[in-house]
Design an enzyme around this catalytic site. Structure first.
Site, PDB file in Angstrom:
ATOM      1  CE  LYS A   1     -92.587 -18.220  78.379  1.00 60.40           C
ATOM      2  NZ  LYS A   1     -91.728 -17.104  78.657  1.00 60.40           N
TER       3      LYS A   1
ATOM      4  CG  ASN B   1     -83.332 -17.780  80.311  1.00 61.19           C
ATOM      5  OD1 ASN B   1     -84.227 -17.067  79.872  1.00 61.19           O
ATOM      6  ND2 ASN B   1     -82.951 -17.754  81.596  1.00 61.19           N
TER       7      ASN B   1
ATOM      8  CB  ILE C   1     -87.347 -16.823  76.931  1.00 55.86           C
ATOM      9  CG1 ILE C   1     -86.644 -18.036  77.561  1.00 55.86           C
ATOM     10  CG2 ILE C   1     -88.606 -17.243  76.190  1.00 55.86           C
ATOM     11  CD1 ILE C   1     -86.102 -19.040  76.584  1.00 55.86           C
ATOM     12  N   GLY C   2     -86.942 -13.726  76.201  1.00 55.40           N
ATOM     13  CA  GLY C   2     -87.549 -12.478  75.755  1.00 55.40           C
ATOM     14  C   GLY C   2     -89.003 -12.328  76.130  1.00 55.40           C
TER      15      GLY C   2
ATOM     16  CG  ASN D   1     -92.770 -13.285  86.687  1.00 56.17           C
ATOM     17  OD1 ASN D   1     -92.635 -12.586  85.695  1.00 56.17           O
ATOM     18  ND2 ASN D   1     -91.833 -13.381  87.619  1.00 56.17           N
TER      19      ASN D   1
ATOM     20  CB  CYS E   1     -88.718  -5.500  82.575  1.00 61.21           C
ATOM     21  SG  CYS E   1     -89.457  -7.115  82.793  1.00 61.21           S
TER      22      CYS E   1
ATOM     23  N   GLY F   1     -81.639 -19.858  93.191  1.00 65.38           N
ATOM     24  CA  GLY F   1     -80.383 -19.692  92.485  1.00 65.38           C
ATOM     25  C   GLY F   1     -79.501 -20.913  92.636  1.00 65.38           C
TER      26      GLY F   1
ATOM     27  N   GLY G   1     -85.694 -24.234  89.676  1.00 68.42           N
ATOM     28  CA  GLY G   1     -85.878 -23.859  88.277  1.00 68.42           C
ATOM     29  C   GLY G   1     -85.051 -24.697  87.335  1.00 68.42           C
TER      30      GLY G   1
END
Length: 325
Positions: free
Chosen positions: A48, A72, A74-75, A102, A132, A248, A270
């Site tokens: 994560k 999504n 999630i932040g 990551n 980001c 993807g 994913g």
């Protein structure tokens, strides 16, 4: 595991071309609780997204289903770099698969510091999430500015001897140029693509369903875009021997094979894991069968085998006129 699935990626020997994508499998142990699942079925697991300090993440809703996909936001909820290094990494079963961390930052300096700390661990590689926002310079994502992407990869390269994989955003003008800049800065591999930005609206409340208003769209809906981006990036990366994780919307072996033909050396799974936790075993079997049927000894024999169609007819205006009458 099928012998013809073993592959090399950024100097790492992988059991399978499958890489479990960051954010979809937590810190590597969630899916191991499911009967029949094993991390040994995949070549690597991307843990994560991790920031320097702990993050609580975004307000709910954080996930919503969309036609053939999922949004999504999630932040980047995570316990912070030190907790991951001290409490999580030691518990991972390194004999089963490879593990990739990551990392995410809000400044160039933060990326450098996180990289430096993980360089002293037994993690196999570092994936840089450059999607980001750059807090210091107006909030524009690092990955949407090729020069900022270069600076992030450059500082990470200076702070580690481990393989670096840069995760490219599709939300930019020229992904191939960005790939070139990241290669110039020293990245060893590229992950193509990160999610596309999307929105879903609740017609009763007239508000976005996602608490963050917008989020990353993943799943089969983005597969055609991801395939094209892999092909475009491969035209650059192949000249530098920089391998690609193609990702993807992959849900089947045929999907995975398409990405490999387009130029991916490995494939990321994913969203598919959310509704079929055992999908990796099926994809492995399908890829192996395809290789055998086509007398190919390994994945590397198939990478970038795409044969583009001739464009002669497209340039023949007389023929086009006749076809449209």
């Amino acid at each position: 595991m099928h012998n013809n699935l073993k592959t090399q990626f950024c100097g790492l020997s992988l059991n399978s071309p499958i890489v479990l994508l960051s954010g979809c499998v937590g810190f590597g142990e969630e899916y191991t609780r499911i009967d029949g699942f094993s991390n040994a079925d995949v070549g690597a697991v991307c843990l994560k997204g991790t920031t320097l300090e702990p993050r609580l993440g975004n307000i709910p809703h954080r996930v919503c289903e969309t036609p053939s996909g999922m949004i999504n936001a999630i932040g980047l909820q995570n316990p912070g770099t030190d907790v991951v290094i001290n409490n999580i990494l030691p518990k991972l079963d390194k004999a089963e698969t490879r593990f990739i961390i990551n990392i995410s930052g809000s400044s160039v300096e933060e990326y450098g510091e996180i990289t430096k700390r993980f360089n002293n661990t037994d993690i196999d590689a570092i994936e840089i999430n450059i999607s980001c926002p750059n807090v210091k310079e107006g909030g524009v994502a690092f990955g949407n500015d090729p020069d900022m992407s270069y600076r992030v990869v450059e500082i990470c390269r200076k702070n580690t001897t481990k393989p670096i994989i840069t995760k490219l955003s599709p939300n930019q003008t020229d992904i191939a140029f960005s790939a070139q800049r990241c290669i110039d800065a020293g990245t060893d591999g590229l992950a193509v693509i990160n999610t596309l930005m999307g929105m879903s609206i609740d017609t009763k409340t007239k508000k976005p369903i996602i608490g963050n208003n917008q989020g990353g769209l993943s799943g089969p809906a983005i597969k055609p875009i991801a395939l094209l981006k892999v092909h475009q990036v491969y035209q650059i990366s192949k000249h530098h021997n920089v391998p690609i994780i193609g990702q993807g919307g992959i849900t089947t072996a045929n999907d995975a094979i398409e990405f490999i033909i387009a130029g991916a050396a490995t494939v990321g799974i994913g969203t598919a894991m959310f509704y079929d936790p055992l999908v990796c075993h099926k994809i492995n079997g399908g890829i192996s069968e395809y290789l055998n049927k086509n007398n190919l000894g390994s994945i590397s024999d198939l990478v970038g085998a795409l044969k583009l169609n001739s464009s002669i007819l497209a340039n023949n205006t007389d023929a086009n006129k006749k076809n449209t009458l």
